[in-house]
Motif scaffolding. Structure first.
Motif, PDB file in Angstrom:
ATOM      1  N   SER A 208       0.820  -1.204   0.000  1.00 17.14           N
ATOM      2  CA  SER A 208       0.000   0.000   0.000  1.00 17.14           C
ATOM      3  C   SER A 208       0.857   1.259   0.000  1.00 17.14           C
ATOM      4  N   ASP A 216      -2.922   3.930  -9.194  1.00 19.81           N
ATOM      5  CA  ASP A 216      -2.893   2.488  -8.989  1.00 19.81           C
ATOM      6  C   ASP A 216      -3.632   1.776 -10.116  1.00 19.81           C
ATOM      7  N   GLU A 221      -4.623  -3.411  -6.857  1.00 18.12           N
ATOM      8  CA  GLU A 221      -5.686  -3.449  -5.861  1.00 18.12           C
ATOM      9  C   GLU A 221      -6.144  -4.888  -5.603  1.00 18.12           C
ATOM     10  N   SER A 257      -6.627   3.610  -5.278  1.00 21.24           N
ATOM     11  CA  SER A 257      -6.243   2.708  -4.186  1.00 21.24           C
ATOM     12  C   SER A 257      -7.322   2.661  -3.113  1.00 21.24           C
TER      13      SER A 257
END
Length: 352
Positions: A208, A216, A221, A257
């Motif tokens: 993360s 992202d 994810e 994200s």
């Protein structure tokens, strides 16, 4: 003199490579300039001629002159835009203003010398000076407009990012709280599983923190979700089953994200974990009509237990989608016959 806020925005624009003068060679910008220039010529013609006897000659000659000056200045600014962007704001503004004045003065002098028939007052030497003064005034107004427009865009972008960060920050503690509870429940009965869960949690947070932002991808994810699900499987065992349906080629598409992971977490925490027999969480990710579409479905107790945390997570995700994409994104939820489903969509375009 710029205040502290404007100086900060100017520094932000310079750091991001943005320049307050737009790309005037772009078709849309050129069309806007041509239409605006013709509107100004039409207004001038209406001001100097009577309505019953509209002076088409003034409109024609004015259109030829103004359009030439506008297009020539736009091309010159476009060619030197890269050079101006590498210098200070004041130097770029002064250079742009001087460039337009030079183009106007040179073009007016050439027209006066080689095409005097186009002008009724061709022998008036003040004509060139008048044109350069008008060009300087109009250019100064345009440059100020471009600068204010850039400052407004940067301010809106900063406020949007702050809002997104705030919404995202609300989700992180919620996720950490649930994960730590899962690990705590394993310490007494299965210490080796608790140790493995801590390692998975560390890997999850590394993933993360390594790249967490609007840029992202779906694959990143999904990887976060798999790490989280690995932690939950240590606690729930075979009660937790997951079916992934990720369409081919979707992994490289952008995904903000912590959009998918909180939804999977809700499905586990407020659905599977409350059922003695567990169940299957189905996650489908596809791309259609220029959109990324996600559907998450899970079983839940009947009647469902009211949960403020579940509603908060869904509300935060919906607000983040609206902040990032506006009305082009949406999140819907359905609850029926002991099942809960969430569907979201957003444009499959990378955010700046």
């Amino acid at each position: 003199m710029q205040d502290a806020g404007e100086q900060q925005l100017a520094a932000q624009a310079q750091a991001s490579g943005a320049f307050f003068i737009p790309d005037l060679c772009a078709p849309r910008a050129l069309l806007f300039l041509v239409l605006l220039a013709e509107l100004m010529v039409l207004m001038y013609t209406l001001a100097v001629s009577s309505l019953p006897r509209f002076d088409w000659t003034v409109l024609a000659t004015g259109s030829v002159l103004v359009q030439w000056l506008v297009l020539a200045s736009a091309v010159a600014l476009c060619l030197l835009r890269g050079w101006f962007s590498r210098h200070s704001l004041w130097l770029a503004a002064a250079g742009s203003l001087l460039l337009v004045v030079m183009v106007t003065g040179l073009s007016s002098e050439l027209i006066l010398r080689f095409y005097p028939a186009l002008l009724a007052d061709a022998d008036d030497r003040w004509w060139v000076l008048r044109n350069t003064l008008v060009a300087a005034l109009v250019t100064g107004i345009a440059l100020r407009y471009f600068y204010l427009q850039q400052q407004l865009t940067l301010r809106e972008r900063s406020e949007l990012q702050a809002r997104i960060d705030s919404l995202q920050a609300r989700i992180r503690p919620h996720f950490l709280f649930n994960t730590l509870n899962s690990i705590a429940s394993l310490i007494a009965s299965h210490p080796e599983r608790a140790e493995a869960a801590v390692e998975d949690l560390a890997e999850l947070f590394r993933a993360s923190l390594r790249h967490s932002g609007p840029g992202d991808t779906v694959a990143e994810e999904v990887r976060r979700c798999e790490l989280y699900l690995g932690i939950e499987r240590l606690r729930l065992g075979d009660r937790l089953q997951v079916e992934w349906q990720v369409a081919e080629g979707v992994g490289a598409l952008p995904m903000p994200s912590l959009i998918l992971q909180p939804l999977v977490e809700n499905a586990v925490y407020h659905g599977i974990s409350l059922l003695p027999g567990g169940g299957v969480v189905r996650v489908a990710v596809a791309a259609e009509n220029g959109e990324v579409q996600v559907v998450i479905e899970n079983p839940r107790p009947e009647p469902p237990a009211a949960s403020r945390g579940e509603r908060m997570a869904l509300t935060n995700i919906e607000q983040r989608l609206l902040a990032l994409y506006g009305e082009a994104a949406s999140l819907h939820q359905w609850a029926e016959s002991g099942r809960f489903r969430v569907a979201l969509r957003y444009p499959a375009e990378a955010l700046v």
